[in-house]
Scaffold this active site. Structure first.
Site, short mmCIF file in Angstrom:
data_model
loop_
_atom_site.label_atom_id
_atom_site.label_comp_id
_atom_site.label_asym_id
_atom_site.label_seq_id
_atom_site.Cartn_x
_atom_site.Cartn_y
_atom_site.Cartn_z
N HIS A 30 26.39 50.78 44.39
CA HIS A 30 26.77 51.74 43.15
C HIS A 30 26.49 53.51 44.61
O HIS A 30 27.51 53.56 44.37
CB HIS A 30 25.18 51.76 42.12
CG HIS A 30 25.37 50.28 41.71
ND1 HIS A 30 26.78 49.84 42.03
CD2 HIS A 30 24.65 49.62 40.80
CE1 HIS A 30 26.49 48.42 40.68
NE2 HIS A 30 24.62 49.11 40.24
N ARG A 84 26.23 64.85 36.72
CA ARG A 84 25.28 63.92 36.14
C ARG A 84 25.77 62.13 35.55
O ARG A 84 26.73 62.29 34.88
CB ARG A 84 24.24 64.50 34.84
CG ARG A 84 23.98 63.60 34.41
CD ARG A 84 22.53 63.97 33.31
NE ARG A 84 21.25 65.04 33.78
CZ ARG A 84 19.73 64.62 34.42
NH1 ARG A 84 19.56 63.60 33.08
NH2 ARG A 84 19.36 64.90 34.60
N TYR A 133 26.37 70.71 35.80
CA TYR A 133 26.36 71.74 36.37
C TYR A 133 26.26 72.37 37.25
O TYR A 133 25.71 71.60 38.41
CB TYR A 133 24.85 72.20 35.13
CG TYR A 133 23.95 71.65 35.57
CD1 TYR A 133 23.22 71.70 36.53
CD2 TYR A 133 23.72 69.97 35.26
CE1 TYR A 133 21.88 71.00 36.98
CE2 TYR A 133 22.47 69.78 35.58
CZ TYR A 133 21.93 69.84 36.18
OH TYR A 133 20.62 68.97 36.91
N ALA A 134 25.87 73.64 37.72
CA ALA A 134 26.15 74.58 38.48
C ALA A 134 24.71 75.40 38.56
O ALA A 134 24.94 76.19 37.58
CB ALA A 134 27.55 75.40 39.06
N LYS A 135 23.58 75.56 39.45
CA LYS A 135 22.93 76.54 39.41
C LYS A 135 22.96 77.07 40.46
O LYS A 135 23.08 76.82 41.11
CB LYS A 135 21.15 75.67 39.93
CG LYS A 135 20.47 74.00 39.50
CD LYS A 135 19.59 73.30 39.22
CE LYS A 135 18.66 74.40 40.08
NZ LYS A 135 17.16 73.77 41.51
N LEU A 185 25.75 38.98 31.34
CA LEU A 185 26.74 39.65 31.48
C LEU A 185 28.07 39.29 30.21
O LEU A 185 28.78 39.62 30.19
CB LEU A 185 27.34 38.73 32.82
CG LEU A 185 28.18 40.05 33.53
CD1 LEU A 185 27.99 41.63 33.66
CD2 LEU A 185 28.93 39.55 34.68
N GLY A 222 32.17 31.20 32.89
CA GLY A 222 30.40 31.38 33.34
C GLY A 222 30.22 31.72 31.91
O GLY A 222 29.73 32.60 30.99
N ALA A 223 30.64 31.53 30.76
CA ALA A 223 30.69 31.74 29.33
C ALA A 223 29.35 31.51 28.63
O ALA A 223 29.38 31.82 27.44
CB ALA A 223 32.40 31.33 28.61
N TYR A 271 29.74 51.31 38.12
CA TYR A 271 29.11 52.67 39.10
C TYR A 271 30.65 53.00 38.59
O TYR A 271 30.71 53.59 38.37
CB TYR A 271 28.50 52.74 39.82
CG TYR A 271 27.06 53.30 39.14
CD1 TYR A 271 26.41 52.45 38.51
CD2 TYR A 271 26.92 54.12 39.53
CE1 TYR A 271 25.40 52.65 37.82
CE2 TYR A 271 25.61 54.72 38.79
CZ TYR A 271 24.87 53.76 38.08
OH TYR A 271 23.80 54.32 37.43
#
Length: 532
Positions: A280, A410, A418-420, A60, A46-47, A219
């Site tokens: 995902h 994230r 990160y930790a709140k 893709l 599928g190039a 992912y």
């Protein structure tokens, strides 16, 4: 694969990045079948970007696969004898492929000679996907390449699923290496529901062994998704609190700030649940929820992921909110257009462009903890993240000023962990305020260039590691969880809640999250320190 010295000689960038991949290749992905002199042929099925079969497949090839192969080749990360063959229906030349790919290759001025060397390793064969003689011609061509008769062969199916059956059958009958190994990379969607997925799996397993099949979910190649395992199982501090006693809820989010952009025909066939949530987000859920595997070997990791999926009951429509975006009259450009304004979308479509669903993992660690999956298009920002919200501080002595702690991973953009947490506000008052312990990658790792997800995954295929690929039983369980809901939506066609382009999505989704236990205080927003 090529030695470090040869990699240094071949690459036009500092060797440090090549060393990182080299160590990964040697230590984590020990391929016992590998020999230094082995030839490898990477075949892109599928190039062409001119086939007219499926714009997603053509995109893709030129936007992801060829650029990824170029980056790996440029950095000296591929075996020394590696050749690339494109196969599709269109009559094309390598020069035409190069011209189409150029906007996506990210070539530095000093790399033009290296790029020419890459495309000298490229060839192209045209043929029909359902024609066995075309594949015999392809096999003859592969055999004619240096080391071709004994070369290891990697087949990447950058194709619509409608031709998977005939293409894989022809690969098996005509194109398999006799002495080297053979590996087939399959792109999602892996079917449309449980039945079609099972039919595809049965077809593939009749042709190839599970060790030869690489079902790619990009992912699983992202830096922060892979970091979830190290965060969880490499830190003592998280072990005692990573369970239902301390975690109030887990939110997994995928947001895009744009709509279908003329690709509504493809999207309308699948919808946001099949496109993002069933794969995902569910993969990220597994990495958050699974028990510690016996080792980092592919099957040990995937065994634990399957155990998590088996503990999840099928999603109920009562715990789902579906949305569809409409244009913002005050917006600019595409923001003025709603989903139904896309000419490629069927008139009156009820396809969801946004979904929130609540899942529960019924085991000892997570019983009763809601996993809230949120995804959508045409929202207020681009973001993918995992957010663990912890339970309230018992016996709050600060007048109910303490907010819930959160650990946020994230995934994109601006990778960060990160930790709140609560801290005393500087000054004379004894007032707590929200702040964070922050690991933002662009601040902590200033000179490190993170590889693209496809770079990691394609290198994994060369190395023989399936840890970051989806196994057949894993796929079966994922479809089991979502198929009843998808069939109900397909049959009943419920009208989705409308939300404005550029908003956070339907307010009903926030209400659902609040109802199951998520608490949004609205008083704190993480600031990317790289922008300060």
């Amino acid at each position: 694969m090529g030695s470090r010295a040869s990699a240094e000689k071949m690459a036009n960038i500092p060797l440090s990045r090549s060393q990182v991949f080299g160590e990964l290749r040697k230590e984590l992905h020990d391929d016992k079948e590998f020999h230094e002199s082995d030839a490898h042929v990477f075949i892109i099925m599928g190039a062409s970007f001119q086939d007219g079969m499926n714009s997603k497949a053509g995109d893709l090839a030129k936007k992801k696969i060829y650029p990824t192969l170029w980056w790996l080749f440029r950095d000296g990360l591929l075996p020394e004898q590696t050749y690339f063959v494109g196969f599709a229906r269109s009559n094309l030349t390598v020069d035409a492929i190069r011209a189409a790919c150029m906007p996506y290759l990210k070539v530095a001025d000093t790399e033009s000679e290296r790029l020419s060397a890459f495309f000298q390793r490229n060839t192209y064969i045209s043929g029909k996907y359902d024609d066995e003689s075309s594949f015999s011609k392809l096999d003859t061509h592969i055999t004619s390449l240096p080391g071709g008769p004994d070369a290891n062969r990697l087949f990447y199916l950058a194709l619509p699923p409608t031709v998977y059956h005939e293409v894989t059958r022809n690969i098996k009958h005509c194109c398999m290496s006799k002495k080297g190994w053979n590996r087939v990379i399959v792109e999602k969607p892996f079917g449309h529901d449980l039945q079609s997925s099972e039919e595809l799996s049965a077809h593939l397993s009749a042709l190839f062994t599970e060790e030869q099949i690489y079902r790619i979910d990009h992912y699983l190649g992202k830096e922060m998704v892979q970091n979830l395992m190290v965060l969880r199982f490499g830190n003592r501090i998280f072990g005692p609190i990573w369970n239902r006693d301390s975690v109030a809820c887990v939110v997994l989010t995928f947001k895009e700030p744009f709509g279908t952009k003329g690709r509504g025909g493809y999207f309308n066939d699948f919808g946001i649940i099949r496109d993002v949530m069933q794969n995902h987000l569910l993969q990220m859920l597994c990495l958050v929820a699974m028990e510690k595997p016996a080792s980092t070997s592919s099957d040990d990791v995937r065994d634990e992921k399957v155990k998590v999926l088996k503990c999840i009951a099928p999603v109920s429509m009562s715990e789902v909110v579906l949305g569809q975006y409409v244009g913002d009259p005050e917006g600019e450009g595409d923001a003025k257009l709603g989903y139904l304004d896309d000419p490629t979308v069927p008139k009156g479509s009820t396809q969801a462009t946004f979904a929130t669903a609540v899942l529960y993992v019924h085991n000892e660690r997570w019983d009763g903890v809601p996993f809230i999956l949120r995804c959508g298009k045409a929202l207020n920002e681009r973001k993918a993240e995992v957010r663990l919200q912890f339970t309230d501080v018992p016996g709050d002595i600060f007048g109910n000023q303490c907010r819930r702690n959160e650990l946020v991973v994230r995934v994109q953009p601006n990778e960060a962990v990160y930790a709140k947490m609560m801290s005393k506000k500087p000054g004379v008052y004894f007032s707590p305020e929200e702040t964070e312990l922050d690991l933002t990658y662009k601040s902590r790792y200033k000179d490190v260039k993170l590889p693209d997800a496809y770079e990691r995954l394609i290198l994994d295929v060369f190395c023989g590691s399936q840890m970051h690929f989806v196994r057949s039983d894993e796929l079966r369980e994922a479809w089991r969880i979502f198929t009843p809901l998808l069939h109900q939506i397909d049959n009943e066609k419920p009208k989705p809640t409308l939300y404005k382009y550029g908003s956070r999505g339907p307010t009903e989704a926030d209400d659902l999250a609040k109802r199951v236990g998520f608490r949004y205080e609205g008083t704190y927003k993480w600031v990317n320190p790289h922008r300060l």
